[in-house]
Design a protein around this motif. Structure first.
Motif, PDB file in Angstrom:
ATOM      1  N   ASN A 210      -1.883 -19.895 -19.690  1.00 32.85           N
ATOM      2  CA  ASN A 210      -2.321 -19.377 -20.983  1.00 32.85           C
ATOM      3  C   ASN A 210      -3.686 -19.931 -21.404  1.00 32.85           C
ATOM      4  O   ASN A 210      -4.108 -19.718 -22.543  1.00 32.85           O
ATOM      5  N   ASN A 211      -4.345 -20.651 -20.477  1.00 33.15           N
ATOM      6  CA  ASN A 211      -5.702 -21.133 -20.731  1.00 33.15           C
ATOM      7  C   ASN A 211      -5.794 -22.056 -21.945  1.00 33.15           C
ATOM      8  O   ASN A 211      -6.759 -21.979 -22.724  1.00 33.15           O
ATOM      9  N   ILE A 212      -4.778 -22.874 -22.150  1.00 33.57           N
ATOM     10  CA  ILE A 212      -4.800 -23.855 -23.227  1.00 33.57           C
ATOM     11  C   ILE A 212      -4.352 -25.193 -22.647  1.00 33.57           C
ATOM     12  O   ILE A 212      -3.950 -25.277 -21.486  1.00 33.57           O
ATOM     13  N   SER A 213      -4.407 -26.248 -23.461  1.00 30.06           N
ATOM     14  CA  SER A 213      -4.044 -27.571 -22.974  1.00 30.06           C
ATOM     15  C   SER A 213      -2.633 -27.941 -23.414  1.00 30.06           C
ATOM     16  O   SER A 213      -2.087 -27.365 -24.372  1.00 30.06           O
ATOM     17  N   ILE A 214      -2.048 -28.923 -22.723  1.00 29.21           N
ATOM     18  CA  ILE A 214      -0.724 -29.425 -23.114  1.00 29.21           C
ATOM     19  C   ILE A 214      -0.791 -29.982 -24.529  1.00 29.21           C
ATOM     20  O   ILE A 214       0.119 -29.773 -25.342  1.00 29.21           O
ATOM     21  N   ALA A 215      -1.866 -30.687 -24.849  1.00 29.38           N
ATOM     22  CA  ALA A 215      -2.009 -31.278 -26.178  1.00 29.38           C
ATOM     23  C   ALA A 215      -1.979 -30.219 -27.267  1.00 29.38           C
ATOM     24  O   ALA A 215      -1.399 -30.418 -28.340  1.00 29.38           O
ATOM     25  N   GLU A 216      -2.607 -29.058 -27.004  1.00 31.52           N
ATOM     26  CA  GLU A 216      -2.617 -27.981 -27.993  1.00 31.52           C
ATOM     27  C   GLU A 216      -1.212 -27.425 -28.206  1.00 31.52           C
ATOM     28  O   GLU A 216      -0.823 -27.097 -29.323  1.00 31.52           O
ATOM     29  N   ILE A 217      -0.449 -27.312 -27.099  1.00 29.43           N
ATOM     30  CA  ILE A 217       0.929 -26.818 -27.215  1.00 29.43           C
ATOM     31  C   ILE A 217       1.771 -27.796 -28.022  1.00 29.43           C
ATOM     32  O   ILE A 217       2.519 -27.409 -28.927  1.00 29.43           O
ATOM     33  N   VAL A 218       1.652 -29.084 -27.714  1.00 32.60           N
ATOM     34  CA  VAL A 218       2.432 -30.098 -28.424  1.00 32.60           C
ATOM     35  C   VAL A 218       2.079 -30.115 -29.905  1.00 32.60           C
ATOM     36  O   VAL A 218       2.952 -30.225 -30.771  1.00 32.60           O
ATOM     37  N   ALA A 219       0.786 -29.972 -30.207  1.00 39.14           N
ATOM     38  CA  ALA A 219       0.355 -29.979 -31.607  1.00 39.14           C
ATOM     39  C   ALA A 219       0.929 -28.809 -32.384  1.00 39.14           C
ATOM     40  O   ALA A 219       1.218 -28.914 -33.578  1.00 39.14           O
ATOM     41  N   ALA A 220       1.111 -27.679 -31.700  1.00 36.30           N
ATOM     42  CA  ALA A 220       1.634 -26.483 -32.371  1.00 36.30           C
ATOM     43  C   ALA A 220       3.157 -26.447 -32.400  1.00 36.30           C
ATOM     44  O   ALA A 220       3.744 -25.588 -33.064  1.00 36.30           O
ATOM     45  N   ASN A 221       3.795 -27.373 -31.674  1.00 36.32           N
ATOM     46  CA  ASN A 221       5.258 -27.371 -31.577  1.00 36.32           C
ATOM     47  C   ASN A 221       5.812 -28.772 -31.817  1.00 36.32           C
ATOM     48  O   ASN A 221       6.065 -29.530 -30.866  1.00 36.32           O
ATOM     49  N   PRO A 222       6.006 -29.160 -33.093  1.00 38.10           N
ATOM     50  CA  PRO A 222       6.502 -30.499 -33.424  1.00 38.10           C
ATOM     51  C   PRO A 222       7.856 -30.813 -32.775  1.00 38.10           C
ATOM     52  O   PRO A 222       8.189 -31.992 -32.593  1.00 38.10           O
ATOM     53  N   SER A 223       8.619 -29.786 -32.413  1.00 36.96           N
ATOM     54  CA  SER A 223       9.933 -30.017 -31.811  1.00 36.96           C
ATOM     55  C   SER A 223       9.833 -30.585 -30.400  1.00 36.96           C
ATOM     56  O   SER A 223      10.807 -31.104 -29.855  1.00 36.96           O
ATOM     57  N   VAL A 224       8.650 -30.472 -29.777  1.00 43.03           N
ATOM     58  CA  VAL A 224       8.454 -31.011 -28.439  1.00 43.03           C
ATOM     59  C   VAL A 224       8.091 -32.486 -28.561  1.00 43.03           C
ATOM     60  O   VAL A 224       6.955 -32.841 -28.904  1.00 43.03           O
ATOM     61  N   THR A 225       9.063 -33.350 -28.295  1.00 44.60           N
ATOM     62  CA  THR A 225       8.849 -34.795 -28.424  1.00 44.60           C
ATOM     63  C   THR A 225       8.655 -35.473 -27.078  1.00 44.60           C
ATOM     64  O   THR A 225       8.211 -36.610 -27.010  1.00 44.60           O
ATOM     65  N   ASN A 226       9.017 -34.779 -26.007  1.00 47.52           N
ATOM     66  CA  ASN A 226       8.857 -35.324 -24.663  1.00 47.52           C
ATOM     67  C   ASN A 226       8.295 -34.217 -23.781  1.00 47.52           C
ATOM     68  O   ASN A 226       8.975 -33.213 -23.525  1.00 47.52           O
ATOM     69  N   ILE A 227       7.058 -34.386 -23.331  1.00 52.58           N
ATOM     70  CA  ILE A 227       6.415 -33.300 -22.584  1.00 52.58           C
ATOM     71  C   ILE A 227       7.078 -33.047 -21.238  1.00 52.58           C
ATOM     72  O   ILE A 227       6.819 -32.032 -20.594  1.00 52.58           O
ATOM     73  N   ASN A 228       7.915 -33.976 -20.795  1.00 51.41           N
ATOM     74  CA  ASN A 228       8.600 -33.798 -19.517  1.00 51.41           C
ATOM     75  C   ASN A 228       9.993 -33.209 -19.668  1.00 51.41           C
ATOM     76  O   ASN A 228      10.705 -33.022 -18.688  1.00 51.41           O
ATOM     77  N   ARG A 229      10.362 -32.909 -20.924  1.00 47.32           N
ATOM     78  CA  ARG A 229      11.711 -32.357 -21.156  1.00 47.32           C
ATOM     79  C   ARG A 229      11.605 -31.150 -22.074  1.00 47.32           C
ATOM     80  O   ARG A 229      11.443 -31.286 -23.291  1.00 47.32           O
ATOM     81  N   ILE A 230      11.649 -29.986 -21.490  1.00 50.12           N
ATOM     82  CA  ILE A 230      11.717 -28.743 -22.254  1.00 50.12           C
ATOM     83  C   ILE A 230      12.922 -27.958 -21.757  1.00 50.12           C
ATOM     84  O   ILE A 230      13.366 -28.138 -20.624  1.00 50.12           O
ATOM     85  N   CYS A 231      13.457 -27.104 -22.606  1.00 42.04           N
ATOM     86  CA  CYS A 231      14.723 -26.431 -22.306  1.00 42.04           C
ATOM     87  C   CYS A 231      14.522 -24.942 -22.053  1.00 42.04           C
ATOM     88  O   CYS A 231      13.752 -24.282 -22.767  1.00 42.04           O
ATOM     89  N   VAL A 232      15.225 -24.428 -21.071  1.00 41.17           N
ATOM     90  CA  VAL A 232      15.226 -22.988 -20.810  1.00 41.17           C
ATOM     91  C   VAL A 232      15.760 -22.268 -22.041  1.00 41.17           C
ATOM     92  O   VAL A 232      16.772 -22.666 -22.618  1.00 41.17           O
ATOM     93  N   GLY A 233      15.063 -21.220 -22.466  1.00 40.89           N
ATOM     94  CA  GLY A 233      15.455 -20.474 -23.651  1.00 40.89           C
ATOM     95  C   GLY A 233      14.772 -20.953 -24.912  1.00 40.89           C
ATOM     96  O   GLY A 233      14.814 -20.272 -25.948  1.00 40.89           O
ATOM     97  N   GLN A 234      14.132 -22.122 -24.857  1.00 42.04           N
ATOM     98  CA  GLN A 234      13.399 -22.646 -25.998  1.00 42.04           C
ATOM     99  C   GLN A 234      12.134 -21.815 -26.237  1.00 42.04           C
ATOM    100  O   GLN A 234      11.482 -21.371 -25.295  1.00 42.04           O
TER     101      GLN A 234
END
Length: 284
Positions: A210-234
């Motif tokens: 999506n041509n963006i950074s991990i930091a940008e995704i984390v900043a837009a999604n406060p529910s993401v507290t661990n970048i190594n743990r995301i859930c299918v369907g989230q």
């Protein structure tokens, strides 16, 4: 890929239809005409009939089909059922009249009461197809003539393509180029979008495609507290990034190593199925 569901939205840039395929990928149809965005050249109303004939969503009142072919087939079915016993194409366009010369409601494809010029419409179909629109019965049309009729009616009603946008890529099909001639230019998303996490996804992969950074995704999604743990369907919100100006590159062809964008099948007043009155003429 096959589109399995669709819905319509409006943003600051105008109207668009969001298609989701069987792997969860999202494609947007932007601009163009309503019928093009909906893959629905007949502007068929959403309902049980439309669903039976391939509709996968709705754009308010009108059905959205999975592909232009599905929408075309639905329109052809309309013509071959509602009008099959009509005496001519001109009668299809103008409708039927009682013995006193009064128009019978809901019998015309393009009634004069809706501001149409039915005779001009029929004359143009004859000009574009060569079919005898006055003397040939509808039931006697050959398969080739049926296809010519559908093409001519689509042309008469208007069919303007817009842009197909898929994960940061714009597929410019404004001239309906042939295979291998589609022009592709890389862009950044113009608005925030929603992404559904699928098996095998990682934040780094999602950021890369999506041509963006991990930091940008984390900043837009406060529910993401661990970048190594995301859930299918989230669901993730992919943030807005302004497109660069001179730095954008237009590609006539792409290197073999470039990621191939996943795209769906390409693509004014019309008949549609009314739940109480049957087929009804609509304006755009």
């Amino acid at each position: 890929m096959t589109y399995t569901k669709a819905s319509a939205e409006k943003d600051f840039a105008g109207y668009k239809v969001i298609y989701t395929d069987d792997q969860g990928n999202i494609t947007e149809y932007r601009g163009g005409t309503l019928s093009w965005r909906n893959n629905n050249p007949g502007n068929i109303i959403n309902g049980k009939w439309a669903i039976r004939h391939g509709a996968i969503g709705n754009n308010g009142r009108f059905a959205i089909f999975a592909s232009p072919d599905d929408g075309r087939k639905a329109k052809l079915t309309l013509l071959q059922t509602k009008y099959i016993n009509y005496n001519s194409i001109r009668e299809v366009i103008k409708g039927r009249f009682d013995p006193n010369g009064k128009y019978i409601e809901n019998t015309a494809y393009a009634p004069a009461s809706d501001g149409n010029d039915p005779d001009l419409y029929a004359d143009q179909i004859r000009q574009w197809t060569g079919i005898d629109v006055d003397n040939k019965k509808i039931a006697d049309l050959t398969e080739k003539e049926w296809q010519q009729l559908v093409d001519a009616m689509r042309k008469k009603e208007g069919w303007k393509t817009g842009q197909v946008v898929n994960r940061g890529h714009v597929i410019d099909n404004g001239k309906e180029n042939g295979p291998g001639q589609t022009r592709i230019r890389t862009i950044f998303p113009s608005i925030a979008t929603t992404y559904l996490i699928k098996p095998g996804d990682t934040l780094s992969r999602i950021a890369r495609i999506n041509n963006i950074s991990i930091a940008e995704i984390v900043a837009a999604n406060p529910s993401v507290t661990n970048i190594n743990r995301i859930c299918v369907g989230q669901k993730l919100i992919l943030p807005t990034r302004k497109a660069s100006g001179p730095g954008h590159t237009n590609h006539a062809t792409r290197p073999a190593t470039a990621r191939k964008p996943r795209i769906g099948d390409q693509p004014k007043q019309s008949w549609s199925l009314d739940s109480t009155l049957g087929w009804t003429k609509h304006h755009k």
